[in-house]
Design an enzyme around this catalytic site. Structure first.
Site, short mmCIF file in Angstrom:
data_model
loop_
_atom_site.label_atom_id
_atom_site.label_comp_id
_atom_site.label_asym_id
_atom_site.label_seq_id
_atom_site.Cartn_x
_atom_site.Cartn_y
_atom_site.Cartn_z
N HIS A 1 -7.06 -1.86 11.14
CA HIS A 1 -6.89 -1.89 9.68
C HIS A 1 -5.79 -2.88 9.30
CE1 HIS A 1 -3.90 1.84 9.46
NE2 HIS A 1 -3.23 0.72 9.65
N ASN B 1 -6.70 0.66 14.93
CA ASN B 1 -8.15 0.50 14.71
C ASN B 1 -8.47 -0.84 14.01
OD1 ASN B 1 -7.24 0.87 12.12
ND2 ASN B 1 -8.35 2.77 11.73
N GLU C 1 -9.58 0.37 5.95
CA GLU C 1 -10.00 0.95 7.22
C GLU C 1 -11.37 0.38 7.62
OE1 GLU C 1 -7.90 2.58 8.80
OE2 GLU C 1 -7.02 4.29 7.75
N ASP D 1 0.83 -1.21 0.00
CA ASP D 1 0.00 0.00 0.00
C ASP D 1 0.87 1.26 0.00
OD1 ASP D 1 1.02 -0.02 2.56
OD2 ASP D 1 -0.89 -0.27 3.56
O1 LIG Z 1 2.22 0.51 6.85
C1 LIG Z 1 1.65 -0.34 6.15
O2 LIG Z 1 2.17 -0.84 5.12
C2 LIG Z 1 0.27 -0.75 6.44
O3 LIG Z 1 -0.51 0.02 5.68
C3 LIG Z 1 -0.34 -0.58 7.81
O4 LIG Z 1 -1.48 -1.40 7.85
C4 LIG Z 1 0.59 -0.90 8.96
O5 LIG Z 1 1.03 -2.21 8.85
C5 LIG Z 1 -0.10 -0.69 10.31
O6 LIG Z 1 -0.61 0.60 10.36
C6 LIG Z 1 0.85 -0.91 11.47
O7 LIG Z 1 1.93 -0.04 11.36
P1 LIG Z 1 3.19 -0.19 12.31
O8 LIG Z 1 3.79 -1.51 12.04
O9 LIG Z 1 4.11 0.93 11.92
O10 LIG Z 1 2.68 -0.08 13.71
#
Ligand SMILES: O=C(O)[C@H](O)[C@@H](O)[C@H](O)[C@H](O)COP(=O)(O)O
Length: 236
Positions: free
Chosen positions: A138, A136, A143, A67
């Site tokens: 996700h 949250n 989301e 992403d």
């Molecule tokens: O960053 C990404 O590639 C993802 O989109 C996201 O889902 C991420 O895995 C989480 O938000 C946790 O993020 P952290 O590992 O930095 O806590």
């Protein structure tokens, strides 16, 4: 869901490395979906260390990015691209013909998402999908909501995501995301989700409930037959 309680970040990352290496040894050209963020970063360090010992390691691996943030100011360093390039793609020597990604500064987010979906249809399904979890719930940038999309798409970001971590200190925060959909993720042959860092206790406890709710996207992982949850016990 196989839940692995690991005593610290290092041990969690090592366990992830063992699981991933097993798969790569069996299928050297597998399609590996790389996530940005802190939780899987120790896995990438271990893979890079293995590569230093064994230069042919991962020399056929195909990699796709999970992403990306959109709407950042031009030149922003808060991109998933910079994160995965620095921690994984460059040190692993993944050449551009084996790496598919989405540009954070694209002028055509919808078109680029369609293109990424085409790549997944052509190269996929994913063999391994690496995930972290949002506070949250996700997964990638899917989301909480009434409807979750299956394919790679442009998405709205939740307030809870925008108010978390480093994002809230940005002068120009992202205004949207571009992400694999839950269909892309659930079609992966294997999923590893890393749970580490502050603020993840509640999300982890909710994930443990064996039920599915689109308001907590990570719960969809219960529908998948091959998920490893790697949790740094210090967060729970
Ligand atoms: O960053 C990404 O590639 C993802 O989109 C996201 O889902 C991420 O895995 C989480 O938000 C946790 O993020 P952290 O590992 O930095 O806590």
């Amino acid at each position: 869901m196989n839940i692995h309680y690991l005593p610290d970040f290092e041990t969690m990352s090592r366990k992830g490395f063992e699981l991933v290496k097993n798969e790569i040894d069996r299928k050297p050209n597998l399609l590996f979906c790389v996530a940005s963020g802190g939780s899987p970063s120790g896995l990438y360090s271990q893979l890079v260390a293995e590569k230093a010992k064994n230069p042919s390691f991962c020399n056929q691996l195909r990699v796709i990015k999970l992403d990306e943030w959109g709407g950042l100011e031009e030149g922003s360093t808060f991109t998933s691209e910079l994160d995965v390039q620095t921690k994984f793609v460059q040190p692993m020597g993944i050449s551009s013909d084996r790496y598919w990604t989405i540009d954070p500064f694209t002028a055509d987010p919808e078109g680029d998402c369609r293109q990424m979906e085409g790549v997944i249809q052509r190269e996929g399904p994913l063999d391994i999908c690496i995930l972290g979890i949002g506070v949250n719930g996700h997964i990638a940038l899917n989301e909480p909501g009434e409807v979750l999309k299956l394919e790679f798409h442009v998405c709205q970001l939740a307030e809870s995501t925008l108010n978390n971590g480093m994002i809230k200190s940005l002068k120009q925060p992202p205004t949207f995301g571009m992400t694999m959909g839950v269909g892309n993720i659930l079609q992966s042959k294997k999923i590893l989700i890393f749970i580490a860092g502050s603020g993840k206790k509640e999300a982890f406890e909710r994930l443990l409930k064996p039920e599915v709710n689109t308001q907590f996207p990570a719960s969809l992982l219960w529908l998948h037959p091959n998920v490893d949850v790697l949790v740094d016990e210090r967060v729970v």
